[in-house]
Design a protein around this motif. Structure first.
Motif, PDB file in Angstrom:
ATOM      1  N   LYS A  93      47.870 -13.598  68.265  1.00 35.69           N
ATOM      2  CA  LYS A  93      48.549 -12.486  67.617  1.00 35.69           C
ATOM      3  C   LYS A  93      49.800 -12.128  68.391  1.00 35.69           C
ATOM      4  CE  LYS A  93      47.736  -7.717  66.221  1.00 35.69           C
ATOM      5  NZ  LYS A  93      46.798  -6.609  66.247  1.00 35.69           N
ATOM      6  N   ASN A 141      55.572 -17.126  68.668  1.00 30.92           N
ATOM      7  CA  ASN A 141      54.506 -17.496  67.740  1.00 30.92           C
ATOM      8  C   ASN A 141      55.055 -18.620  66.864  1.00 30.92           C
ATOM      9  OD1 ASN A 141      52.298 -17.664  66.068  1.00 30.92           O
ATOM     10  ND2 ASN A 141      52.392 -15.540  65.369  1.00 30.92           N
ATOM     11  N   GLN A 152      52.385 -20.014  63.291  1.00 32.37           N
ATOM     12  CA  GLN A 152      51.910 -19.060  62.295  1.00 32.37           C
ATOM     13  C   GLN A 152      52.970 -17.995  62.079  1.00 32.37           C
ATOM     14  OE1 GLN A 152      47.180 -19.618  63.537  1.00 32.37           O
ATOM     15  NE2 GLN A 152      48.059 -17.569  63.595  1.00 32.37           N
ATOM     16  N   GLN A 209      54.204 -14.095  61.545  1.00 33.31           N
ATOM     17  CA  GLN A 209      53.767 -12.785  62.013  1.00 33.31           C
ATOM     18  C   GLN A 209      53.046 -12.037  60.885  1.00 33.31           C
ATOM     19  OE1 GLN A 209      54.320 -13.728  65.250  1.00 33.31           O
ATOM     20  NE2 GLN A 209      54.308 -11.509  65.411  1.00 33.31           N
ATOM     21  N   PRO A 210      52.130 -11.150  61.207  1.00 33.06           N
ATOM     22  CA  PRO A 210      51.464 -10.376  60.165  1.00 33.06           C
ATOM     23  C   PRO A 210      52.479  -9.658  59.277  1.00 33.06           C
ATOM     24  CG  PRO A 210      50.375 -10.047  62.268  1.00 33.06           C
ATOM     25  CD  PRO A 210      51.625 -10.815  62.557  1.00 33.06           C
ATOM     26  N   TYR A 270      45.101 -18.195  55.926  1.00 31.81           N
ATOM     27  CA  TYR A 270      45.338 -17.233  57.004  1.00 31.81           C
ATOM     28  C   TYR A 270      44.444 -17.502  58.212  1.00 31.81           C
ATOM     29  CZ  TYR A 270      48.243 -14.178  54.117  1.00 31.81           C
ATOM     30  OH  TYR A 270      49.255 -13.670  53.349  1.00 31.81           O
ATOM     31  N   TRP A 301      43.739 -12.478  62.900  1.00 33.85           N
ATOM     32  CA  TRP A 301      44.966 -11.713  63.131  1.00 33.85           C
ATOM     33  C   TRP A 301      45.801 -11.544  61.871  1.00 33.85           C
ATOM     34  CZ3 TRP A 301      44.054  -9.377  67.312  1.00 33.85           C
ATOM     35  CH2 TRP A 301      43.376 -10.015  68.360  1.00 33.85           C
ATOM     36  N   GLU A 361      47.416 -13.661  60.066  1.00 41.39           N
ATOM     37  CA  GLU A 361      48.647 -14.432  60.172  1.00 41.39           C
ATOM     38  C   GLU A 361      48.573 -15.666  59.281  1.00 41.39           C
ATOM     39  OE1 GLU A 361      49.822 -13.284  64.786  1.00 41.39           O
ATOM     40  OE2 GLU A 361      49.264 -15.341  64.288  1.00 41.39           O
TER      41      GLU A 361
END
Length: 268
Positions: A7, A79, A82, A84-85, A106, A110, A112
């Motif tokens: 994350k 990151n 993946q 970011q959220p 996903y 997290w 993501e």
């Protein structure tokens, strides 16, 4: 990250300070040797927020949105595998991994979205975006890159393979080295033996003490392994086996800045 740094931990305030004398232009960066962090140096993991490093620290890892710590060896966290959220719309729709029904896949721990590194064309397009972040790390004065979620293929429901991950990490290695930066293998101990072919210079290993994996990293990377533990037991095991040779730190699960509730930092 096995426990935490899959994350991205918040948006850090950007700063104007850069490591004095370390700013590299594209022309000079490619001529510089990509040196890994010094082995067994004092280390602090600051991806959850930058703060003045404690005494004795020589190496720091910070998010790519943060400035490097003046006078130290700085690792730039990205990151890389993946989204970011909530940042799915920052990527072309076809660059998000989708299942047979067209649903985005996903990392549910997290929230993501996994990036689709399954083809050469997609890897090149994703690497171009990540590469701009790597260039930004260079321009700020970082010395190395820590690309997270190398192991995202293991969470892809077999839509991605370890071969895909390694093909992509090689693109990031090439970009990092062209910028005069070293690049880490983040976790993913099962691929450590391939580190030379993948162009990886050192390892950032979370909980290798807890899970008895530190020896597998040192077999591939020698003493150029940075260990982050999140429990007393993990720290104790890492220090007992590797405290005299590796950089080892225990941090809290949120990797909170000093002064924050829950902040923990211990060493051997």
């Amino acid at each position: 990250m096995r426990v935490l740094s899959r994350k991205y931990l918040g948006v850090l305030a950007a700063g104007s300070a850069v490591l004095a004398g370390a700013l590299l232009t594209p022309a000079t960066a490619s001529a510089e040797a990509a040196a890994p962090p010094p082995a067994h140096a004092g280390f602090d993991y600051q991806i959850g927020g930058a703060y003045t490093p404690p005494a004795g620290v020589g190496v720091v890892s910070r998010d790519h949105s943060a400035p490097p710590a003046p006078g130290l060896y700085n690792i730039c966290y990205i990151n890389a595998f993946q989204a970011q959220p909530g940042a799915e719309d920052e990527w072309d729709e076809d660059l998000l991994l989708r299942d047979d029904e067209g649903n985005v896949v996903y990392d549910t721990d997290w929230n993501e979205a996994l990036l689709d590194i399954s083809t050469g064309d997609k890897r090149q397009r994703i690497a171009a975006k990540i590469g701009s972040w790597i260039d930004g790390c260079r321009d700020k004065g970082f010395q190395a890159i820590e690309p997270d979620n190398y192991d995202s293929y293991s969470r892809s429901n077999e839509l991605l393979s370890s071969a895909d991950a390694q093909a992509f990490i090689r693109l990031l290695s090439e970009r990092s080295h062209a910028d005069g930066l070293a690049i880490a293998q983040k976790n993913t101990v099962e691929l450590a033996a391939d580190r030379a072919d993948n162009g990886l210079d050192f390892a950032v290993a979370e909980e290798c003490g807890m899970y008895d994996e530190c020896g597998e990293y040192t077999a591939a990377f020698g003493d150029h392994v940075i260990v982050i533990e999140y429990t007393d037991e993990g720290l104790s095991k890492a220090c007992a086996g590797w405290g005299g040779t590796l950089s080892i730190v225990r941090r809290d699960l949120d990797v909170a800045p000093v002064g924050s509730s829950g902040y923990v930092r211990e060493t051997c």
